[in-house]
Write a protein that holds these residues in place. Sequence first.
Motif, PDB file in Angstrom:
ATOM      1  N   LYS A 107      31.047  39.010 -30.351  1.00  0.00           N
ATOM      2  CA  LYS A 107      30.260  38.350 -29.308  1.00  0.00           C
ATOM      3  C   LYS A 107      28.787  38.552 -29.604  1.00  0.00           C
ATOM      4  O   LYS A 107      28.347  39.660 -29.898  1.00  0.00           O
ATOM      5  N   ALA A 108      28.028  37.485 -29.538  1.00  0.00           N
ATOM      6  CA  ALA A 108      26.599  37.523 -29.870  1.00  0.00           C
ATOM      7  C   ALA A 108      25.801  38.323 -28.857  1.00  0.00           C
ATOM      8  O   ALA A 108      26.051  38.272 -27.651  1.00  0.00           O
ATOM      9  N   LEU A 109      24.820  39.051 -29.372  1.00  0.00           N
ATOM     10  CA  LEU A 109      23.782  39.693 -28.564  1.00  0.00           C
ATOM     11  C   LEU A 109      22.502  38.916 -28.822  1.00  0.00           C
ATOM     12  O   LEU A 109      22.170  38.611 -29.968  1.00  0.00           O
ATOM     13  N   ARG A 110      21.772  38.617 -27.773  1.00  0.00           N
ATOM     14  CA  ARG A 110      20.590  37.766 -27.891  1.00  0.00           C
ATOM     15  C   ARG A 110      19.343  38.454 -27.353  1.00  0.00           C
ATOM     16  O   ARG A 110      19.426  39.391 -26.579  1.00  0.00           O
ATOM     17  N   ARG A 111      18.179  37.941 -27.774  1.00  0.00           N
ATOM     18  CA  ARG A 111      16.875  38.477 -27.330  1.00  0.00           C
ATOM     19  C   ARG A 111      16.598  38.183 -25.865  1.00  0.00           C
ATOM     20  O   ARG A 111      15.781  38.839 -25.237  1.00  0.00           O
ATOM     21  N   GLY A 112      17.244  37.178 -25.321  1.00  0.00           N
ATOM     22  CA  GLY A 112      17.034  36.790 -23.931  1.00  0.00           C
ATOM     23  C   GLY A 112      18.336  36.446 -23.261  1.00  0.00           C
ATOM     24  O   GLY A 112      19.385  36.370 -23.919  1.00  0.00           O
ATOM     25  N   HIS A 113      18.282  36.218 -21.959  1.00  0.00           N
ATOM     26  CA  HIS A 113      19.500  35.919 -21.211  1.00  0.00           C
ATOM     27  C   HIS A 113      19.714  34.411 -21.053  1.00  0.00           C
ATOM     28  O   HIS A 113      19.847  33.871 -19.960  1.00  0.00           O
ATOM     29  N   HIS A 114      19.765  33.746 -22.218  1.00  0.00           N
ATOM     30  CA  HIS A 114      20.116  32.329 -22.282  1.00  0.00           C
ATOM     31  C   HIS A 114      20.609  32.018 -23.699  1.00  0.00           C
ATOM     32  O   HIS A 114      20.287  32.728 -24.655  1.00  0.00           O
ATOM     33  N   ASP A 128      26.476  37.048 -23.034  1.00  0.00           N
ATOM     34  CA  ASP A 128      26.894  36.108 -21.993  1.00  0.00           C
ATOM     35  C   ASP A 128      28.314  36.424 -21.546  1.00  0.00           C
ATOM     36  O   ASP A 128      29.270  36.242 -22.294  1.00  0.00           O
ATOM     37  N   PHE A 129      28.451  36.895 -20.312  1.00  0.00           N
ATOM     38  CA  PHE A 129      29.761  37.137 -19.722  1.00  0.00           C
ATOM     39  C   PHE A 129      29.978  36.223 -18.514  1.00  0.00           C
ATOM     40  O   PHE A 129      30.771  36.520 -17.639  1.00  0.00           O
ATOM     41  N   SER A 130      29.280  35.096 -18.495  1.00  0.00           N
ATOM     42  CA  SER A 130      29.384  34.183 -17.354  1.00  0.00           C
ATOM     43  C   SER A 130      30.737  33.473 -17.288  1.00  0.00           C
ATOM     44  O   SER A 130      31.149  33.050 -16.214  1.00  0.00           O
ATOM     45  N   THR A 131      31.428  33.364 -18.417  1.00  0.00           N
ATOM     46  CA  THR A 131      32.715  32.651 -18.416  1.00  0.00           C
ATOM     47  C   THR A 131      33.886  33.526 -18.833  1.00  0.00           C
ATOM     48  O   THR A 131      35.012  33.038 -18.887  1.00  0.00           O
ATOM     49  N   ASP A 132      33.660  34.786 -19.154  1.00  0.00           N
ATOM     50  CA  ASP A 132      34.778  35.658 -19.498  1.00  0.00           C
ATOM     51  C   ASP A 132      34.522  37.077 -19.014  1.00  0.00           C
ATOM     52  O   ASP A 132      33.440  37.410 -18.556  1.00  0.00           O
ATOM     53  N   GLU A 133      35.538  37.899 -19.100  1.00  0.00           N
ATOM     54  CA  GLU A 133      35.495  39.279 -18.626  1.00  0.00           C
ATOM     55  C   GLU A 133      35.386  40.247 -19.802  1.00  0.00           C
ATOM     56  O   GLU A 133      35.638  39.877 -20.939  1.00  0.00           O
ATOM     57  N   GLY A 173      25.060  36.063 -15.032  1.00  0.00           N
ATOM     58  CA  GLY A 173      26.219  36.222 -15.903  1.00  0.00           C
ATOM     59  C   GLY A 173      25.932  36.895 -17.225  1.00  0.00           C
ATOM     60  O   GLY A 173      26.856  37.171 -17.991  1.00  0.00           O
ATOM     61  N   TRP A 174      24.678  37.161 -17.520  1.00  0.00           N
ATOM     62  CA  TRP A 174      24.302  37.832 -18.759  1.00  0.00           C
ATOM     63  C   TRP A 174      24.136  39.320 -18.491  1.00  0.00           C
ATOM     64  O   TRP A 174      23.553  39.716 -17.488  1.00  0.00           O
ATOM     65  N   GLU A 175      24.655  40.132 -19.424  1.00  0.00           N
ATOM     66  CA  GLU A 175      24.534  41.585 -19.310  1.00  0.00           C
ATOM     67  C   GLU A 175      23.709  42.108 -20.467  1.00  0.00           C
ATOM     68  O   GLU A 175      23.884  41.672 -21.605  1.00  0.00           O
ATOM     69  N   PHE A 176      22.809  43.048 -20.162  1.00  0.00           N
ATOM     70  CA  PHE A 176      22.081  43.728 -21.235  1.00  0.00           C
ATOM     71  C   PHE A 176      22.898  44.948 -21.626  1.00  0.00           C
ATOM     72  O   PHE A 176      23.166  45.823 -20.805  1.00  0.00           O
ATOM     73  N   LEU A 177      23.308  45.009 -22.898  1.00  0.00           N
ATOM     74  CA  LEU A 177      24.219  46.038 -23.382  1.00  0.00           C
ATOM     75  C   LEU A 177      23.591  46.887 -24.475  1.00  0.00           C
ATOM     76  O   LEU A 177      22.821  46.384 -25.296  1.00  0.00           O
ATOM     77  N   VAL A 178      23.972  48.155 -24.483  1.00  0.00           N
ATOM     78  CA  VAL A 178      23.655  49.060 -25.594  1.00  0.00           C
ATOM     79  C   VAL A 178      24.986  49.304 -26.303  1.00  0.00           C
ATOM     80  O   VAL A 178      25.939  49.795 -25.702  1.00  0.00           O
ATOM     81  N   ILE A 179      25.050  48.932 -27.577  1.00  0.00           N
ATOM     82  CA  ILE A 179      26.286  48.977 -28.357  1.00  0.00           C
ATOM     83  C   ILE A 179      26.354  50.278 -29.153  1.00  0.00           C
ATOM     84  O   ILE A 179      25.387  50.666 -29.812  1.00  0.00           O
ATOM     85  N   GLU A 239      12.936  38.934 -25.593  1.00  0.00           N
ATOM     86  CA  GLU A 239      12.307  37.809 -24.910  1.00  0.00           C
ATOM     87  C   GLU A 239      12.360  38.024 -23.389  1.00  0.00           C
ATOM     88  O   GLU A 239      11.419  37.687 -22.674  1.00  0.00           O
ATOM     89  N   ASP A 240      13.480  38.542 -22.895  1.00  0.00           N
ATOM     90  CA  ASP A 240      13.676  38.821 -21.474  1.00  0.00           C
ATOM     91  C   ASP A 240      13.928  40.314 -21.305  1.00  0.00           C
ATOM     92  O   ASP A 240      14.902  40.848 -21.857  1.00  0.00           O
ATOM     93  N   MET A 241      13.054  40.982 -20.556  1.00  0.00           N
ATOM     94  CA  MET A 241      13.187  42.415 -20.341  1.00  0.00           C
ATOM     95  C   MET A 241      14.259  42.709 -19.291  1.00  0.00           C
ATOM     96  O   MET A 241      14.293  42.064 -18.248  1.00  0.00           O
ATOM     97  N   PRO A 242      15.128  43.686 -19.564  1.00  0.00           N
ATOM     98  CA  PRO A 242      16.139  44.068 -18.574  1.00  0.00           C
ATOM     99  C   PRO A 242      15.552  45.024 -17.537  1.00  0.00           C
ATOM    100  O   PRO A 242      14.574  45.721 -17.805  1.00  0.00           O
ATOM    101  N   VAL A 243      16.159  45.036 -16.354  1.00  0.00           N
ATOM    102  CA  VAL A 243      15.743  45.944 -15.285  1.00  0.00           C
ATOM    103  C   VAL A 243      16.866  46.951 -15.071  1.00  0.00           C
ATOM    104  O   VAL A 243      17.963  46.595 -14.637  1.00  0.00           O
TER     105      VAL A 243
END
Length: 186
Positions: free
Chosen positions: A123-130, A173-178, A154-160, A103-107
């Motif tokens: 931790k959930a991975l989502r289609r967008g940064h929300h 979402d890493f806006s509230t944790d490390e 606070g959202w990171e696009f990750l390759v697992i 939904e949201d393309m990473p740069v």
Amino acid sequence: MRFTALVFSFFTAAVPAMAQDRICDDLWFTRNAVFAEAGYCFDSALGQSVFGSECSTKSPELSNEQKALLTRVKAREAEWECKVSTGNRRLAIEMLPLRMALEDMPVMQGFESSCFGWKGAPKALRRGHHAQAARIGTIEPGDGFLTSYELEEGWEFLVIYRDEAVAAMGWADFSTDEWDCEGYAG
């Protein structure tokens, strides 16, 4: 720690041109995914191969959000002096069908950070940064992940990575944790 060895061997064996090609392919994809979403009809072999021939216009109307994203991508392409050959028919992008479903393309920035051995809860991975974006995967304990993309509030696009192979990707979402990892790099 086989993931550590895999990442280390990839980056030490990679020549700068190979890394630049991967970065430029990723940026080209993100930029053109915006146009494809807006119904753009591609003339190039690469555009047609990646995005297909279903289209509606040569002059798409873009939202302000899409225009802002394009500005960021073009700045990165200039920074990396990108020149993607549109005569090609393939891009060096992992899990391209999943990337196309975002939904949201990473740069891509081009500078990677990695986590070896996730120690946190799944931790959930989502289609967008929300938080309302559809869930498309999970970071599981023991997974490794890489990021080389710009943060989005606070959202990171990750390759697992799981068992030394790409297993998933998406926004976390890493806006509230490390990051809680056995080891880090980058």
